[in-house]
Design an enzyme around this catalytic site. Structure first.
Site, PDB file in Angstrom:
ATOM      1  N   GLN A 131     -17.851  -8.822  -3.476  1.00  0.00           N
ATOM      2  CA  GLN A 131     -18.554  -7.552  -3.650  1.00  0.00           C
ATOM      3  C   GLN A 131     -19.320  -7.531  -4.964  1.00  0.00           C
ATOM      4  O   GLN A 131     -19.080  -8.349  -5.850  1.00  0.00           O
ATOM      5  CB  GLN A 131     -17.549  -6.391  -3.639  1.00  0.00           C
ATOM      6  CG  GLN A 131     -16.496  -6.494  -4.723  1.00  0.00           C
ATOM      7  CD  GLN A 131     -15.308  -5.604  -4.477  1.00  0.00           C
ATOM      8  OE1 GLN A 131     -15.350  -4.688  -3.677  1.00  0.00           O
ATOM      9  NE2 GLN A 131     -14.210  -5.851  -5.172  1.00  0.00           N
ATOM     10  N   ASP A 156      -5.549 -12.506  -0.949  1.00  0.00           N
ATOM     11  CA  ASP A 156      -5.806 -11.580   0.157  1.00  0.00           C
ATOM     12  C   ASP A 156      -4.471 -10.957   0.536  1.00  0.00           C
ATOM     13  O   ASP A 156      -3.476 -11.665   0.755  1.00  0.00           O
ATOM     14  CB  ASP A 156      -6.399 -12.367   1.324  1.00  0.00           C
ATOM     15  CG  ASP A 156      -6.764 -11.489   2.519  1.00  0.00           C
ATOM     16  OD1 ASP A 156      -6.256 -10.351   2.598  1.00  0.00           O
ATOM     17  OD2 ASP A 156      -7.537 -11.942   3.363  1.00  0.00           O
ATOM     18  N   GLU A 209     -16.488  15.755  -5.426  1.00  0.00           N
ATOM     19  CA  GLU A 209     -16.114  16.270  -4.110  1.00  0.00           C
ATOM     20  C   GLU A 209     -14.593  16.212  -4.011  1.00  0.00           C
ATOM     21  O   GLU A 209     -13.936  15.440  -4.704  1.00  0.00           O
ATOM     22  CB  GLU A 209     -16.754  15.455  -2.986  1.00  0.00           C
ATOM     23  CG  GLU A 209     -16.484  13.970  -3.065  1.00  0.00           C
ATOM     24  CD  GLU A 209     -17.325  13.162  -2.082  1.00  0.00           C
ATOM     25  OE1 GLU A 209     -17.745  13.706  -1.044  1.00  0.00           O
ATOM     26  OE2 GLU A 209     -17.559  11.975  -2.349  1.00  0.00           O
ATOM     27  N   TYR A 222      -6.860  11.040  -9.558  1.00  0.00           N
ATOM     28  CA  TYR A 222      -6.801  10.107  -8.430  1.00  0.00           C
ATOM     29  C   TYR A 222      -5.532   9.268  -8.520  1.00  0.00           C
ATOM     30  O   TYR A 222      -4.775   9.134  -7.538  1.00  0.00           O
ATOM     31  CB  TYR A 222      -8.040   9.207  -8.439  1.00  0.00           C
ATOM     32  CG  TYR A 222      -8.048   8.146  -7.360  1.00  0.00           C
ATOM     33  CD1 TYR A 222      -8.795   8.327  -6.198  1.00  0.00           C
ATOM     34  CD2 TYR A 222      -7.326   6.965  -7.493  1.00  0.00           C
ATOM     35  CE1 TYR A 222      -8.808   7.357  -5.200  1.00  0.00           C
ATOM     36  CE2 TYR A 222      -7.318   5.999  -6.504  1.00  0.00           C
ATOM     37  CZ  TYR A 222      -8.063   6.194  -5.364  1.00  0.00           C
ATOM     38  OH  TYR A 222      -8.066   5.246  -4.376  1.00  0.00           O
ATOM     39  N   ASP A 236      -4.468   0.984  -2.123  1.00  0.00           N
ATOM     40  CA  ASP A 236      -5.685   1.392  -2.828  1.00  0.00           C
ATOM     41  C   ASP A 236      -6.840   0.463  -2.469  1.00  0.00           C
ATOM     42  O   ASP A 236      -7.709   0.174  -3.292  1.00  0.00           O
ATOM     43  CB  ASP A 236      -5.434   1.369  -4.342  1.00  0.00           C
ATOM     44  CG  ASP A 236      -6.535   2.086  -5.126  1.00  0.00           C
ATOM     45  OD1 ASP A 236      -7.094   3.070  -4.598  1.00  0.00           O
ATOM     46  OD2 ASP A 236      -6.835   1.649  -6.251  1.00  0.00           O
TER      47      ASP A 236
END
Length: 360
Positions: free
Chosen positions: A154, A248, A346, A183, A269
């Site tokens: 990413q 992974d 939000e 969070y 997460d």
């Protein structure tokens, strides 16, 4: 960088713009033309029967304006200039002021609404615009690019915000900011859990916030599985009560399930609930279901599984997620909590999931 500003007016009274005759559209065009001509702008006009006018005005320096006049009473003016300097902004404001004054004169003050939208800066060295989960565009007060690199999996950005501190952005998705302790607390159970002496498994959590907070609560061992670490967030990948596996998580979960290793808490997460509401067509849903099933296999009977959901406005996606919970290999129950995460701008939904107690 290029900047653009939008100005709109709704002539007419009542709750909706009044229909105009073709002559009204033409009158607006004729009234506004001199304003652009004074700027030395070249005009091109398109006229559609029953659909109003589009006039384009171009300046020698590349700045231009699009004037759209609709027959139902809406007038839009978009301005675009190349440089966002103080003089350019002042010139734009002056032009918009003249347009507004001329419209009020033309309709004798009988204008229902006038709205100016802030200029959007495009092509700058710092990208300040990022979408919310439900598709609204937010302009952040970004003033510095701290980090911007591609990992094998990413794109990773860290941008500095005056309000929120450093913000982690993964492949265009606002992930977490220094301001977002809410969070981290929510995905750990909002302070209601006792982690003392417990075995904890964290899936993802690459920003390091969850691990940092849990270690302070004296667990027996925290195992964090993160597929890539690009930013040297942690000084060490192993400590007295934690270890970080750069792997992974799916093979790790399968291995733990086979070994019979069990955890008091599993904190996922990795990803938010997919926005798509077609699980059979979205590989992200398949990944999410696989993670849920494997996590339940390594979760103790009285253990808890914490994860984020998504934006509270994405009701269809959240409902679809809750339906997925009924399809796991073992029956589960869940509760959810709505939390305001500052940098998201939000409300965000978090889930607590546990194995349903089955009477013998």
């Amino acid at each position: 960088s290029a900047s653009s500003a939008r100005f709109l007016t709704l002539p007419g009274m009542g709750t909706a713009p009044l229909p105009w005759a073709a002559s009204d559209c033409n009158a607006v065009l004729k009234a506004l033309q001199p304003i652009f001509q004074e700027q030395g702008m070249t005009e091109t006009v398109h006229n559609w029967e029953d659909h109003g006018y589009l006039a384009t005005y171009i300046k020698k320096n590349g700045s231009f304006a699009n004037l759209r006049i609709y027959p139902h009473g809406l007038v839009l003016l978009d301005l675009q200039s190349y440089n966002d300097h103080a003089k350019g902004r002042e010139e734009t404001d002056q032009l918009l002021n003249k347009v507004e004054e001329r419209m009020k004169e033309l309709f004798h003050g009988n204008i229902k609404k006038v709205k100016r939208l802030p200029a959007i800066l495009r092509g700058g060295t710092i990208d300040r615009y990022w979408p919310t989960a439900d598709g609204r565009l937010v302009e952040y007060d970004i003033d510095e690019v701290v980090y911007d690199e591609d990992s094998p999996y990413q794109n990773i950005k860290i941008l500095h915000s005056k309000q929120f501190g450093n913000i982690l952005i993964l492949s265009g998705d606002v992930n977490l900011a220094e301001s977002d302790l809410a969070y981290t607390r929510a995905i750990m159970g909002s302070g209601k859990e006792d982690y003392t002496g417990k075995e904890v498994l964290i899936l993802g959590g690459g920003d390091g916030g969850i691990l940092y907070e849990i270690v302070k609560l004296k667990p027996k061992m925290v195992t964090m599985v993160e597929i890539s670490f690009e930013n040297d967030i942690l000084d060490n990948l192993k400590g007295e009560c934690y270890q970080v596996l750069i792997e992974d998580c799916i093979p790790v979960l399968k291995r733990y399930a086979k070994e019979g290793r069990m955890f008091d808490y599993v904190i996922n997460d990795l990803t938010a609930v997919p926005i798509s509401t077609s699980p059979e067509e979205d590989s992200t849903w398949e990944f999410l279901r696989l993670i849920l099933d494997l996590s339940m296999k390594v979760l103790k009977q009285d253990g808890k599984y914490f994860t984020q959901g998504n934006c509270i406005n994405l009701t269809d996606a959240l409902t679809q997620y809750e339906e997925q919970l009924s399809r796991l290999y073992c029956p589960v129950e869940f509760s959810k909590e709505i939390v305001c995460v500052p940098s998201y701008m939000e409300l965000w939904v978090f889930y607590t999931i546990w194995k349903k107690h089955v009477e013998a």
